[in-house]
Write a protein that holds these residues in place. Structure first.
Motif, PDB file in Angstrom:
ATOM      1  N   SER A 163       0.904  -1.268   0.008  1.00  0.00           N
ATOM      2  CA  SER A 163       0.061  -0.033   0.114  1.00  0.00           C
ATOM      3  C   SER A 163       0.779   1.269  -0.173  1.00  0.00           C
ATOM      4  N   THR A 164       2.110   1.058   0.364  1.00  0.00           N
ATOM      5  CA  THR A 164       3.043   2.372   0.431  1.00  0.00           C
ATOM      6  C   THR A 164       3.699   2.560  -0.705  1.00  0.00           C
ATOM      7  N   GLU A 165       3.658   1.667  -1.729  1.00  0.00           N
ATOM      8  CA  GLU A 165       4.385   1.832  -2.852  1.00  0.00           C
ATOM      9  C   GLU A 165       3.638   2.369  -4.055  1.00  0.00           C
ATOM     10  N   SER A 166       4.232   2.661  -5.153  1.00  0.00           N
ATOM     11  CA  SER A 166       3.566   2.908  -6.462  1.00  0.00           C
ATOM     12  C   SER A 166       3.249   1.868  -7.040  1.00  0.00           C
ATOM     13  N   GLU A 167       2.094   1.798  -7.502  1.00  0.00           N
ATOM     14  CA  GLU A 167       1.625   0.707  -8.330  1.00  0.00           C
ATOM     15  C   GLU A 167       2.045   0.607  -9.713  1.00  0.00           C
ATOM     16  N   ALA A 168       2.538   1.601 -10.403  1.00  0.00           N
ATOM     17  CA  ALA A 168       3.250   1.599 -11.510  1.00  0.00           C
ATOM     18  C   ALA A 168       4.600   0.950 -11.464  1.00  0.00           C
ATOM     19  N   LEU A 169       5.337   1.485 -10.499  1.00  0.00           N
ATOM     20  CA  LEU A 169       6.641   0.883 -10.061  1.00  0.00           C
ATOM     21  C   LEU A 169       6.513  -0.598  -9.653  1.00  0.00           C
ATOM     22  N   TRP A 170       5.614  -1.163  -8.948  1.00  0.00           N
ATOM     23  CA  TRP A 170       5.505  -2.414  -8.720  1.00  0.00           C
ATOM     24  C   TRP A 170       5.081  -2.997  -9.941  1.00  0.00           C
ATOM     25  N   THR A 171       4.191  -2.765 -11.153  1.00  0.00           N
ATOM     26  CA  THR A 171       3.940  -3.456 -12.164  1.00  0.00           C
ATOM     27  C   THR A 171       5.171  -3.584 -12.968  1.00  0.00           C
ATOM     28  N   LYS A 172       6.083  -2.613 -12.850  1.00  0.00           N
ATOM     29  CA  LYS A 172       7.222  -2.750 -13.864  1.00  0.00           C
ATOM     30  C   LYS A 172       8.113  -4.004 -13.147  1.00  0.00           C
ATOM     31  N   ALA A 173       8.258  -3.894 -11.837  1.00  0.00           N
ATOM     32  CA  ALA A 173       9.034  -4.967 -10.830  1.00  0.00           C
ATOM     33  C   ALA A 173       8.524  -6.311 -11.354  1.00  0.00           C
ATOM     34  N   ILE A 174       7.204  -6.417 -11.239  1.00  0.00           N
ATOM     35  CA  ILE A 174       6.399  -7.682 -11.546  1.00  0.00           C
ATOM     36  C   ILE A 174       6.564  -8.213 -13.113  1.00  0.00           C
ATOM     37  N   GLN A 175       6.770  -7.236 -14.079  1.00  0.00           N
ATOM     38  CA  GLN A 175       7.087  -7.777 -15.328  1.00  0.00           C
ATOM     39  C   GLN A 175       8.570  -8.003 -15.580  1.00  0.00           C
ATOM     40  N   ALA A 176       9.298  -7.487 -14.869  1.00  0.00           N
ATOM     41  CA  ALA A 176      10.832  -7.717 -15.008  1.00  0.00           C
ATOM     42  C   ALA A 176      10.933  -9.044 -14.660  1.00  0.00           C
ATOM     43  N   LYS A 177      10.210  -9.381 -13.488  1.00  0.00           N
ATOM     44  CA  LYS A 177      10.641 -10.621 -12.916  1.00  0.00           C
ATOM     45  C   LYS A 177       9.791 -11.757 -13.772  1.00  0.00           C
ATOM     46  N   VAL A 178       9.006 -11.490 -14.651  1.00  0.00           N
ATOM     47  CA  VAL A 178       8.229 -12.361 -15.400  1.00  0.00           C
ATOM     48  C   VAL A 178       9.325 -12.830 -16.607  1.00  0.00           C
ATOM     49  N   PHE A 179       9.975 -11.677 -17.051  1.00  0.00           N
ATOM     50  CA  PHE A 179      10.901 -11.772 -18.001  1.00  0.00           C
ATOM     51  C   PHE A 179      12.314 -12.556 -17.491  1.00  0.00           C
ATOM     52  N   ASP A 180      12.489 -12.580 -16.383  1.00  0.00           N
ATOM     53  CA  ASP A 180      13.656 -13.325 -15.828  1.00  0.00           C
ATOM     54  C   ASP A 180      13.177 -14.789 -16.118  1.00  0.00           C
ATOM     55  N   VAL A 181      12.346 -15.350 -15.808  1.00  0.00           N
ATOM     56  CA  VAL A 181      11.880 -16.702 -16.053  1.00  0.00           C
ATOM     57  C   VAL A 181      11.771 -17.262 -17.244  1.00  0.00           C
TER      58      VAL A 181
END
Length: 440
Positions: free
Chosen positions: A144-162
């Motif tokens: 709740s304390t973090e930017s959703e846009a930032l979190w979305t980018k981090a999630i997508q980066a982890k997807v590409f990692d896999v």
């Protein structure tokens, strides 16, 4: 003392700059006087320089300037070959941040089966993105304390990692490089001797453009090579293959350190993380590391230039997909993914039976395929690699290896004051910050 910075508005051509530097070997004439005698514009200078004959060879000119080249639509395999020189400086498209779904493919065999194999890898790469993304979201909800846009980018980066593990090395990418002219000419000459047709064409085309653009530095579009040079080059390919093993080798760390190193224990303890060691530490021993790693992450190790030896087995030596990637696949689909992987490797075996040419078959292996590798480093480079590559933002398969190397070093890790980040692997929002975007 007189220090002069050349105005790029007056001289920007690297070949002209190199020729201006060449005059110092035979004259003490100040550069501002030299420029004044040659002209006010680049065209005037170029015309004036044509009357001079530099009689001690093109190489001396080509050492004095660098050139930038942008290579596009080349395979990941070719990209690694281009980067396989200690003098490479440049950048490559990142499989960890860019969606490669729509990139072209280099298919040297161009048969029905080869196209089917490439299509199979791309199917896995594309179709697994959404289920892995949903799986990651369920495990790592947005704070709740973090930017959703930032979190979305981090999630997508982890997807590409896999999912990058399923990309075939035939997938096309882009590489930008900047190198001294002579080093680049010699490197391209090596490339022209490769077995791979793509590598030969890349070298030939690049050399032609460089020789046309910089005729004083690149004397020939087809460098002459001796029989000795050609035959010794054929003894080892660009991966510097040393292992013929068909099974993944266990991690082995072998130290060969000079006892003099122990004299500097106190000084080493004062070093802050990231600080470079004085150059004389390079003479105090080496560490040899034998390991197995997926080809995708080995590419990160391959980027380290200031090392004694950095090589891997042929991509085709092992026919085994890294389990580290498969552990990231949701349990609901892991069985079907394993079934598809087995089918892909069976098709690869059939293709290899029909076309037993490693130089071509390697294009159809995925980045998740394991290679046996060897790294020999001096102490400064060992510390640099272990501290840099232990960061939480480093790809998870490489970071795991770095932690294992640190542990195997035992007491040497403390002696050398290696400040590796040993925090457990976890989802990091920091990946969301690692981006290039337009300022508003």
């Amino acid at each position: 003392m007189n220090i002069t910075l050349i105005d790029p508005k007056q001289v920007s051509d690297p070949e002209l700059l190199a020729m201006l530097m060449a005059f110092y070997s035979r004259s003490t004439k100040p550069i501002h006087e030299r420029l004044a005698s040659l002209g006010d514009t680049e065209d005037q200078i170029k015309t004036a320089l044509k009357k001079y004959y530099i009689g001690y060879g093109h190489a001396s000119i080509a050492d004095c300037a660098s050139v930038s080249v942008f290579l596009e639509n080349i395979s990941l395999l070719a990209a690694k070959r281009v980067e396989a020189t200690p003098l490479f400086n440049g950048q490559e498209c990142s499989t960890r941040y860019i969606d490669f779904s729509k990139q072209g493919l280099t298919d040297p065999l161009d048969t029905e089966l080869s196209r089917q194999i490439l299509k199979g890898w791309m199917f896995l790469y594309y179709e697994l993105q959404e289920p892995i993304k949903e799986h990651l979201i369920s495990l790592n909800p947005c704070p709740s304390t973090e930017s959703e846009a930032l979190w979305t980018k981090a999630i997508q980066a982890k997807v590409f990692d896999v999912v990058r593990s399923f990309l075939p090395v035939a997938i096309q990418t882009s590489v930008a490089l900047s190198m001294p002219m002579r080093a680049l000419q010699e490197h391209l000459a090596n490339l022209a001797l490769s077995k791979e047709d793509e590598f030969k064409e890349l070298a030939k085309t690049t050399l032609y453009q460089l020789a046309t653009r910089f005729p004083s530095a690149f004397e020939s579009t087809t460098p002459k090579v001796s029989k000795f040079y050609k035959e010794t080059h054929q003894l080892q390919d660009y991966t510097l293959e040393y292992s013929k093993s068909r099974i993944p080798q266990p991690l082995t760390v072998t130290t060969s350190l000079d006892p003099e190193l122990f004299r500097y224990t106190e000084e080493l303890s004062l070093r802050q993380k990231g600080e470079k060691l004085p150059n004389f530490f390079n003479a105090l021993g080496t560490v040899k590391i034998d390991y197995a790693l997926d080809y995708g992450s080995w590419r990160d190790i391959q980027r380290h230039r200031n090392i004694v030896y950095n090589g891997a087995s042929h991509l085709t030596s092992l026919w085994k997909f890294s389990e580290d990637y498969l552990r990231c696949i949701p349990n609901t689909i892991i069985s079907s993914v394993r079934f598809k992987l087995e089918q892909q490797y069976r098709d690869l075996a059939t293709l290899f039976y029909e076309y037993p040419d490693i130089s071509k078959i390697q294009y159809y292996l995925p980045l998740g395929n394991l290679v046996n590798a060897r790294l020999v480093v001096t102490i400064p480079q060992l510390i640099y690699i272990l501290e840099l590559r232990s960061s939480p933002t480093v790809h998870f398969t490489l970071r795991k290896l770095i932690h294992e190397i640190y542990q195997q070093l035992g007491s040497y890790s403390s002696l050398l004051n290696i400040q590796a980040d040993l925090t457990p692997e976890q989802f990091s929002l920091a990946r969301g910050y690692q981006d290039i975007h337009e300022k508003y």
